[in-house]
Enzyme design. Sequence first.
Site, PDB file in Angstrom:
ATOM      1  N   CYS B  95      36.806  43.034  38.936  1.00  0.00           N
ATOM      2  CA  CYS B  95      35.416  42.265  39.366  1.00  0.00           C
ATOM      3  C   CYS B  95      37.153  42.511  41.762  1.00  0.00           C
ATOM      4  CB  CYS B  95      36.013  41.231  38.876  1.00  0.00           C
ATOM      5  SG  CYS B  95      34.724  39.523  40.127  1.00  0.00           S
ATOM      6  N   HIS B 223      34.467  41.697  33.593  1.00  0.00           N
ATOM      7  CA  HIS B 223      36.116  41.798  33.487  1.00  0.00           C
ATOM      8  C   HIS B 223      36.318  41.688  31.317  1.00  0.00           C
ATOM      9  CE1 HIS B 223      36.615  38.737  36.993  1.00  0.00           C
ATOM     10  NE2 HIS B 223      35.362  38.582  36.920  1.00  0.00           N
ATOM     11  N   GLU B 225      39.063  41.959  30.266  1.00  0.00           N
ATOM     12  CA  GLU B 225      39.972  40.685  29.915  1.00  0.00           C
ATOM     13  C   GLU B 225      39.344  39.809  29.505  1.00  0.00           C
ATOM     14  OE1 GLU B 225      39.010  40.852  32.951  1.00  0.00           O
ATOM     15  OE2 GLU B 225      38.931  39.000  33.843  1.00  0.00           O
TER      16      GLU B 225
END
Lengths: 988, 262
Positions: B95, B223, B225
Amino acid sequence: MPIHRIEVAGKPDQRDAAGAALCARVQEDLGISVENARIVEVYTLDAALTDEEVERIREELFTDPIIQTSATNRSLAQNYDCVIEVGFLPGVTDNVGRSALEGVQDILDRALAAGEGVYKSTLYVLEGVTKETAERIAAELLANELIEQYVVKTAAEMTALNGKPLLALPVVTQEQVAAVAHVPLDLDDAGLVALSRERMLALDLAEMRVIKQYYERSETRARRKALGLPDRPTDIELEILAQTWSEHCKHKIFNAVIAYTDENGEARTIDSLFDTYIKGVTDAVAARVPWLVSVFGDNAGIIQFDDAHVFALKAETHNSPSALDPYGGAMTGIVGVNRDVLGAGLGFQCIFNTDVFCFASPYYKGTIPPRLLHPRRVLRGVHSGVRDGGNQSGIPDINGAIVFHERFLGKPLVFCGTGGISPAVVAGRPAHVKAAQPGDHIVMTGGRIGKDGIHGATFSSEALHEGSPATAVQIGDPITQKKMADFLLEARDQGLFNCITDCGAGGLSSSVGEMAREPGGASIHLDKAPLKYAGLAPWEIFLSEAQERMTLAVPPEHLDAFLDLARRREVEATVLGVYTDSGSLDCHYNGELIGSLDMAFLHEGVPRMQLEAKLDAPEPRGELLLPGDEADLTNDLLQVLGALNVCSKENFVRMYDHEVLGQSVLKQFQGARQDGPGDAGVIAPVPGSKRGIAVACGICPKYADLDAYRMTACAVDEAVRNLVAVGVNLGAIAGLDNFCWPDPVQSPTTPDGRHKLAQLVQACGALYDVCLAYDIPLISGKDSMKNDYRIGDTKISIPPTLLFTAAGIVENVEQVVSMDAKAPGHGVYVLGETRNEMGGSEYLALRGQLGVNAPEVFPLSARGLYERLAVAIARGLVASCHDCSDGGLGVALAETALAGDMGMTVTLSPLNVSNGVIALFSESQSRFVATVAPEHADAFEAIMQDSVCHRVGETSSEPMLRIVCADDRRVECDVDALRQAWKQPLDW
Amino acid sequence: MTVNVLVLTGFGINCDNETQRAFVRVGAEADRVHLNDLLADLSRLESTHILAIPGGFSFGDHIASGKVFANRMRHKLGPALERFVTDGKLVIGICNGFQVMVKMGLLPRIDGVSAQETTLTCNDSSRFENRWVRLQAPSGNRCVWLRDVNEIELPIRHGEGKFIARDDAVLQKLHDNGQVALQYVRPDGSPAKGAFPFNPNGATDDIAGICDPTGRIFGLMPHPEGYQDRENHPLWPRITLPEEGGGLRIFQNAVAFARDEL
């Protein structure tokens, strides 16, 4: 100093998304069509730079070579009729300018000199508008004259300017620092009142008299003489007293002695609403909730999360600043409440935000009274402010609401809440225990001090009026705060400070004054405070509410380590003085003592208010009219789904980051297409653990005019049943109360103050009764008591409003339930009793009626239902569960179906409600719509058998909602049409 | 062998905690390190195998997302970082980290040289948005982070994620070199072809992530994560999903590659 103006624009072949969005907004909000708009970013460098340096900065920092073009001292505007340039006024926080300055310094590899700077402005290049129209777009949409300056130029005028700046540089010009003034108090009552008003102290006569008496005491005089201070107060002393004693900081109304007369004429005395009801209920349930850690004493309430972690929760309002500057006001609201949590205990990491807004209809067509903004503009601004504040801080927004009522035209309500987590023990100390010690250094961290926000605490203690100060508005700077928050949590883990608190309303005066209570005094040197610009009087330095600051107590042995870490994290930290045990708050400026206040008088001297409350008999209202007797209620349901208080807010919510930190379990929008409205936000905040936190809100101002007791009970119940709907059990729920009231103090300008105060008494009673029944301790809260607009003959008072925020601990997040129907063939159940309670309903509101009976909460029967439902959910018997609230049962059924992207066939005759309109649209409380798989139906019904639980139908793969009422009136509608009706109104 | 990961923090990066957690969960040693601490001790890079630039709002996204942070890294970390990547070590930018990487030219390094050839800019909607997307790794892509990944669902949370290449030639090279790592697709796996909300930002050729020609340097808007546990997925209450979130596979691949190759 040479000025270099750099313009940056998209290359002509690039689509200008922001320009297109602007055209759409101008059309939507002002009804003006603009042929084309392009947006040019302008950076003005006020610095001694070589041409080569300016070119490097332009190319490397400001221009994206792939998509942008740029120019120095030449305008990029082409093919246009008018331009509008908008920039800040002097002294207003310019976040982009500040980041740009850092970027410039990186490129030059040197710091700019004092007085040099970088300033951001925006040039809107418009095609197809006249100058007059452009003026209107600038004034009504683009610029807020309280914080921004703008100029409109035609193409011809631009040519004549030949690349020169359009706006004056927003530099604060140096003023002579005002000397410390001595304020005479030998005045009569009228003179004291006038003094309070002229200096914007917001103190009443009784308070002014007590201050006058304090200065007349012989021991005060003797003490002041010995210190070399005049008999009369210095300006800073008077300002400190006004701030410390403000309604905003001291909650004088909630602590008042109230002579209350109820609707039956029975009188009694209430010795503090806070002690009686709020602290009262928490004390009453404390023994049954073993997880309370710290309540009422800190910036946020603190409870146990698990053996190793504690959880903090707080909600705040930022109504008055948001009325003046919706964007900046709301942003400072969200980053401000973040600081409350950061400053709770020894410092908590913020892990979620909640946001609840109240506005008038964005489709309001009437005239806008002076100094107010159109509700649509307020909505957009507030939403953008909370979005940017939360997103840039890296804190997910996990729950909220947008509520509409016509009287929020007078003042919008902006509630911002934050939850935080901390290890239960940090650096060997319990995380919730803190105290400054004598000898600790007073250290301020974060942003610098300017004139922004001076008198904010006293301003929010007053109605919005013509003289409301522009300086009450601040713009938040989330990145400065983020850097500070990261730094402070590092410092916390190293055990580098003894105490921390937010430097918010009331500025240093409030934070140092409060922190000095434990050690018993403080001595501060205001000339040491870092300023944004020169020219602040000492009292302004002490009172300024400039944002992004925290105040700490750092022991001498850790000072070097603390300051060194701050330097490495590029966070400004300044020693301003020491905490003492002298018994007084002493202020110095340039080596001279300019104020000294006795700590006991400062904190305990404010006289208690004596107030009267008397409930007026309810206005006679006609019997409830239920218009229409048509057999088909489909259109009625579609209309209610499209009511502003019911319809989807997805468009706004999607713009909040609601998953950062990676803890998300239940999001705001759920179901097959992720567009069904969730009841509570759920997160799992500790990595590796399935233990969770659920958060929900309840707010029902629409019932307030009918019955403030019921309004409050409904708000509490709504928040609680939202939690119950996902699987939280009673006994694991903590509450926050945020009251927003119109001024409830009787006066010539508030002739109905006694009634409004009586409504507050009723509301507090309801809060007590329902929380007691549900075992909910109130762990923190806040009140905002002056939500009125009064200019000329126009007075608008908001409806009395309570926001109830509830947080519950979830034992295992794998067991929580979402609201969407899961599969065809599941049984559909209505839980809880449906009564004839149409008062304040969305159905009647659409017909311009208020009705008679606001919904009533029956906490004892609701408690039984909630406990049984929690058992059923924990056993995995419930496929979906959805709270039934605004709009009634019809809405809850429709939402369950559309979220599951499936149909539902329902017969409401089991409810025992003969009138189909009441069955579908009454807003009776403590109800749910649940779906249950066939294999679990028997077990589910067995658990629920002692509560009101009706099986009313079944889900179906055919996407049709079919409802038959007891009187044979029907709804029959395609699920896509339901979705469309529900989504369309705020699908901006 | 211990795989050491350095996760950058500071100046508004805000996904550093969960990025660190993801690497730790797949068996790496991961430290969060403030950019200033790294700049003060560049030797830290020597023992590091993987550098992660997490998501966030570095410098508030002011001027343009990632721009100020990219400039700072380029000016103050440039040669050390160049050595790090020419040593064949791994870098991920997620990002805001991806925005930083393209703006400092660390991606796409078409000919192995750092220079800005692409950008990430304002979404077509002109809005920040948070929603889940489905992604496909094109066959033939070289990204070592995506070795066994064909399709994956992840959240996006950005306002400036529209991928644009300098020109068609650059775009063609990215495709030809196998540097297009992730593309937005429809729920049925067919190309999004720019259609909102499947392609949430209007990215050219639905590009959500790219890698350098070695496949070791990887940047993406979504994302990974943010999907470490089943419960992060928006549909977990409706459908059967593995206990472990799909995003972890990306970190697993990198750690396994580093363990084998570095």
